[in-house]
Design a protein around this motif. Structure first.
Motif, PDB file in Angstrom:
ATOM      1  N   GLY A   1       0.778  -1.230   0.000  1.00  0.00           N
ATOM      2  CA  GLY A   1       0.000   0.000   0.000  1.00  0.00           C
ATOM      3  C   GLY A   1       0.808   1.276   0.000  1.00  0.00           C
ATOM      4  N   LEU A   2       2.139   1.168   0.101  1.00  0.00           N
ATOM      5  CA  LEU A   2       2.994   2.333   0.307  1.00  0.00           C
ATOM      6  C   LEU A   2       2.727   3.461  -0.694  1.00  0.00           C
ATOM      7  N   GLU A   3       2.764   3.143  -1.973  1.00  0.00           N
ATOM      8  CA  GLU A   3       2.571   4.175  -2.992  1.00  0.00           C
ATOM      9  C   GLU A   3       1.177   4.777  -2.887  1.00  0.00           C
ATOM     10  N   GLY A   4       0.188   3.914  -2.685  1.00  0.00           N
ATOM     11  CA  GLY A   4      -1.187   4.391  -2.597  1.00  0.00           C
ATOM     12  C   GLY A   4      -1.437   5.296  -1.414  1.00  0.00           C
ATOM     13  N   TYR A   5      -0.712   5.069  -0.311  1.00  0.00           N
ATOM     14  CA  TYR A   5      -0.878   5.929   0.852  1.00  0.00           C
ATOM     15  C   TYR A   5      -0.498   7.380   0.544  1.00  0.00           C
ATOM     16  N   CYS A   6       0.436   7.544  -0.396  1.00  0.00           N
ATOM     17  CA  CYS A   6       1.051   8.868  -0.567  1.00  0.00           C
ATOM     18  C   CYS A   6       0.756   9.556  -1.897  1.00  0.00           C
ATOM     19  N   ILE A   7       0.283   8.842  -2.906  1.00  0.00           N
ATOM     20  CA  ILE A   7       0.138   9.416  -4.252  1.00  0.00           C
ATOM     21  C   ILE A   7      -0.771  10.642  -4.250  1.00  0.00           C
ATOM     22  N   PHE A   8      -1.993  10.480  -3.762  1.00  0.00           N
ATOM     23  CA  PHE A   8      -2.943  11.595  -3.782  1.00  0.00           C
ATOM     24  C   PHE A   8      -2.528  12.685  -2.802  1.00  0.00           C
TER      25      PHE A   8
END
Length: 350
Positions: A297-304
């Protein structure tokens, strides 16, 4: 005699070590994509047929750097709803089962008949609960229609935004379950007051959630500490959005539940390790699933939050993700983050 489980149960409650290893491996192999290489969202025909009455705009998800996000009314959710992120949610579901000693709830339930799962996500908890309590009707609500088209006959899913006024009848549920809603709700006491209204006398509410602040107790974090930047990132996200990413701190959930009418609230606090560094077998397993879910989930936590809220460039985020993966998978770093389960009962009729 054991009854047959629904098709979801083997994945959710008996996920294999091999599947865990695959999740960790693939988390390293999937880079952040640019908008230019995003592919059309695939939707199964059976799912669309089963939700024919929904507006097509529900499935016209917002896209940010190749990741898809919910598009339900005016609801804003900071994490993606695509397959990669959903696999991370399921890994965290299993992780939560482990630190709850393989139990779907901590509250002392007695024959619950009407159950509500707020922010059901992939529906994995609701499906498991419906399997375990076949006499209960389980309703899972979410702003994103990512639940499977099949479910046990006593489980159903509805599109709904829990931060708005609830339309459920007074005194209608025996149990209301909430988990993993950090950064989602601006006014938690308001949500809890609505839950109190909708619970039957004697009914229970239970909320398990986390704080994204990563901590260590032994100075094992390297000098160039990505976790320090991670913590600052979510401090700023909390300030900018007005929605807390630190729910498992300072007894927040218990205080808000009491403020909302629940006279007695029980609290269980946990330290969730990142990785398999703990000595105790239980927490070593928790740490493995925590790491797998974190990597997934790392990228998804921070993209937006990074690009749309805090003004980061996508290339800056890529560098940040690489540093985070390195520190998270370093067995010499004994990092953890707080988790909490708070539960309370609406007073029975005297």
């Amino acid at each position: 005699m054991n009854k047959p489980a629904s098709p979801a149960s083997p994945k959710s409650r008996h996920q294999t070590t091999e599947a865990l290893a695959i999740a960790i491996d693939t988390a390293f192999d999937q880079p952040v994509r640019d908008d230019s290489d995003s592919s059309p969202l695939g939707e199964s025909e059976s799912l669309l047929e089963s939700t024919a009455s929904l507006s097509s705009t529900i499935f016209n998800y917002r896209k940010v750097h190749g990741r898809t996000f919910p598009n339900f009314k005016d609801a804003e959710y900071w994490a993606p709803n695509d397959e990669k992120q959903n696999e991370g949610l399921d890994l965290h579901h299993h992780m939560t089962l482990l630190f709850h000693n393989d139990k779907l709830h901590v509250a002392p339930l007695k024959n619950p008949q009407n159950v509500l799962d707020i922010g059901t996500g992939t529906g994995i908890w609701a499906i498991d609960f419906a399997d375990e309590y076949p006499s209960a009707i389980v309703t899972g609500t979410d702003i994103s229609p990512i639940q499977p088209p099949w479910a046990p006959p006593n489980c159903k899913f509805e599109l709904d935004d829990a931060s708005l006024e609830w339309t459920f009848a007074d005194n209608s549920f025996d149990y209301i379950h909430i988990t993993q809603l950090i950064g989602c709700i601006e006014d938690w006491p308001k949500l809890y007051r609505q839950a109190y209204r909708c619970l039957k006398p004697g009914g229970w509410i239970e909320h398990t959630d986390f704080t994204v602040r990563v901590l260590t107790d032994d100075n094992s974090v390297p000098k160039d500490d990505p976790y320090k930047m991670w913590n600052q990132f979510f401090e700023q996200a909390t300030e900018k959005t007005g929605r807390s990413f630190h729910l498992a701190e300072e007894n927040k959930l218990a205080d808000w539940l009491k403020e909302s009418g629940f006279p007695s609230v029980q609290v269980e606090n946990y330290r969730v390790p990142i990785g398999h560094w703990p000595a105790e077998r239980k927490w070593k397993d928790v740490g493995l699933y925590s790491l797998a879910g974190f990597l997934q989930g790392l990228e998804g936590y921070c993209i937006f939050l990074g690009t749309e809220v805090l003004g980061w460039h996508i290339d800056e985020l890529r560098v940040f993700f690489a540093k985070m993966r390195t520190v998270m998978t370093n067995p010499k770093v004994h990092a953890y983050y707080p988790a909490v389960t708070a539960y309370g009962q609406k007073p029975p009729v005297s």
